[in-house]
Design a protein around this motif. Structure first.
Motif, PDB file in Angstrom:
ATOM      1  N   PHE A  50       0.139  16.997  41.473  1.00 34.13           N
ATOM      2  CA  PHE A  50      -0.860  17.394  42.464  1.00 34.13           C
ATOM      3  C   PHE A  50      -2.218  16.790  42.111  1.00 34.13           C
ATOM      4  N   ARG A  51      -2.987  16.496  43.137  1.00 35.26           N
ATOM      5  CA  ARG A  51      -4.391  16.192  42.900  1.00 35.26           C
ATOM      6  C   ARG A  51      -5.130  17.520  42.699  1.00 35.26           C
ATOM      7  N   PRO A  52      -6.326  17.495  42.108  1.00 33.91           N
ATOM      8  CA  PRO A  52      -7.077  18.750  41.938  1.00 33.91           C
ATOM      9  C   PRO A  52      -7.350  19.408  43.292  1.00 33.91           C
ATOM     10  N   LEU A  53      -7.029  20.699  43.399  1.00 32.17           N
ATOM     11  CA  LEU A  53      -7.158  21.426  44.661  1.00 32.17           C
ATOM     12  C   LEU A  53      -7.837  22.757  44.429  1.00 32.17           C
ATOM     13  N   PHE A 102       2.391  18.582  51.876  1.00 32.06           N
ATOM     14  CA  PHE A 102       2.571  17.707  50.724  1.00 32.06           C
ATOM     15  C   PHE A 102       1.941  16.334  50.904  1.00 32.06           C
ATOM     16  N   HIS A 103       1.670  15.922  52.114  1.00 34.50           N
ATOM     17  CA  HIS A 103       0.923  14.687  52.307  1.00 34.50           C
ATOM     18  C   HIS A 103      -0.514  14.855  51.813  1.00 34.50           C
ATOM     19  N   GLY A 104      -0.999  16.103  51.766  1.00 33.34           N
ATOM     20  CA  GLY A 104      -2.349  16.343  51.275  1.00 33.34           C
ATOM     21  C   GLY A 104      -2.412  16.829  49.845  1.00 33.34           C
ATOM     22  N   VAL A 105      -1.296  17.359  49.324  1.00 33.21           N
ATOM     23  CA  VAL A 105      -1.277  17.977  48.001  1.00 33.21           C
ATOM     24  C   VAL A 105      -0.897  16.991  46.892  1.00 33.21           C
ATOM     25  N   LEU A 106       0.058  16.143  47.157  1.00 28.50           N
ATOM     26  CA  LEU A 106       0.579  15.282  46.111  1.00 28.50           C
ATOM     27  C   LEU A 106      -0.469  14.300  45.595  1.00 28.50           C
ATOM     28  N   ALA A 107      -0.409  14.019  44.306  1.00 23.27           N
ATOM     29  CA  ALA A 107      -1.362  13.088  43.699  1.00 23.27           C
ATOM     30  C   ALA A 107      -1.178  11.687  44.236  1.00 23.27           C
ATOM     31  N   HIS A 108       0.072  11.314  44.491  1.00 25.24           N
ATOM     32  CA  HIS A 108       0.372   9.993  45.018  1.00 25.24           C
ATOM     33  C   HIS A 108       1.332  10.137  46.184  1.00 25.24           C
ATOM     34  N   PRO A 109       0.811  10.484  47.393  1.00 21.79           N
ATOM     35  CA  PRO A 109       1.692  10.679  48.544  1.00 21.79           C
ATOM     36  C   PRO A 109       2.540   9.452  48.799  1.00 21.79           C
ATOM     37  N   ARG A 117       7.239  24.206  47.694  1.00 25.73           N
ATOM     38  CA  ARG A 117       8.155  24.037  48.828  1.00 25.73           C
ATOM     39  C   ARG A 117       8.942  25.336  49.083  1.00 25.73           C
ATOM     40  N   ILE A 118       9.427  25.954  48.021  1.00 26.58           N
ATOM     41  CA  ILE A 118      10.156  27.215  48.158  1.00 26.58           C
ATOM     42  C   ILE A 118       9.236  28.289  48.725  1.00 26.58           C
ATOM     43  N   HIS A 119       8.000  28.301  48.252  1.00 25.26           N
ATOM     44  CA  HIS A 119       7.028  29.297  48.715  1.00 25.26           C
ATOM     45  C   HIS A 119       6.760  29.157  50.216  1.00 25.26           C
ATOM     46  N   ILE A 120       6.591  27.941  50.679  1.00 19.42           N
ATOM     47  CA  ILE A 120       6.341  27.719  52.111  1.00 19.42           C
ATOM     48  C   ILE A 120       7.512  28.241  52.927  1.00 19.42           C
ATOM     49  N   GLY A 121       8.727  27.942  52.490  1.00 12.75           N
ATOM     50  CA  GLY A 121       9.900  28.480  53.176  1.00 12.75           C
ATOM     51  C   GLY A 121       9.937  29.996  53.133  1.00 12.75           C
ATOM     52  N   GLY A 122       9.505  30.576  52.000  1.00  8.79           N
ATOM     53  CA  GLY A 122       9.498  32.031  51.866  1.00  8.79           C
ATOM     54  C   GLY A 122       8.503  32.695  52.803  1.00  8.79           C
TER      55      GLY A 122
END
Length: 214
Positions: free
Chosen positions: A151-154, A203-210, A91-96
């Motif tokens: 996270f789910r595997p990405l 994060f709707h696509g990254v999180l293991a359990h959105p 999240r911090i990275h996206i803002g950065g």
């Protein structure tokens, strides 16, 4: 030695003026096409100084990217090393990233230009200062997130393309702001809103359990 020291501040000032003039011109347009005469006119310096300090316009563009990369990659390396959850890091990275594009909206266009259209040495240098550190950081954050069960595997490379592309497009397509958002220019409020929006999408696509809607 004394003479060299006395000349050094003047050299740095001229380089900074050329950097700032070039950055301003690139920020005003949706391409990276800028001429030596335009840079000279904006900076108030003789175009011969570009060849003196950087060898060519391509050398100036590469040096400008190196200046941006030094700050951005140092911040990213610090973030990766923090003892905080991977979700917070991303999240911090996206803002950065959005902050970087807000300050320097030309960056991603210039990176692509230098990799595709510049000479091999410059292309390899851009990959070294931007792409390689970014992929290494994504790999570390994804591995941490998976290990934490967050996270789910990405594929880190695919995530890199998704995040960077989403973060950059509003700055690349600023000409469409009047139609899409009814704005004449990007504001600080819109920057913050867009950072939240991209984070939510990612994060709707990254999180293991959105999180599910109730």
């Amino acid at each position: 030695m004394a003479g060299a020291k006395a000349a050094d501040p003047e050299r740095r000032d001229s380089r900074t003026i050329l950097f700032d003039a070039t950055a301003a011109l690139l920020s005003e347009r949706s391409t990276i096409e800028v001429s030596l005469s335009e840079i000279a006119q904006r900076s108030g310096l003789n175009s011969a100084l570009i060849k003196y300090y950087f060898g060519s316009k391509e050398g100036l563009l590469l040096a400008l990217l190196e200046r941006v990369a030094e700050r951005a990659m140092a911040d990213l390396a610090h973030l990766v090393g923090l003892d905080i959850p991977a979700e917070q890091k991303l999240r911090i990275h996206i803002g950065g990233i959005i902050n970087t594009y807000y300050r320097s909206p030309y960056v991603n266009r210039l990176i692509n230009y230098m990799i595709v259209r510049s000479d091999k040495a410059s292309s390899e240098r851009v990959a070294q200062i931007f792409v390689e550190p970014m992929i290494a950081a994504y790999r570390a954050i994804v591995d941490q997130g998976v290990a934490e069960g967050a996270f789910r595997p990405l594929d880190p490379g695919m995530l890199y393309y998704s995040v960077v592309g989403a973060c950059e497009h509003i700055f690349y397509a600023s000409y469409s702001l009047p139609t899409t958002l009814g704005l004449s220019e990007l504001t600080e409020e819109v920057r913050q809103q867009y950072a939240r929006h991209v984070s939510d999408l990612v994060f709707h696509g990254v999180l293991a359990h959105p999180a599910r809607e109730a």
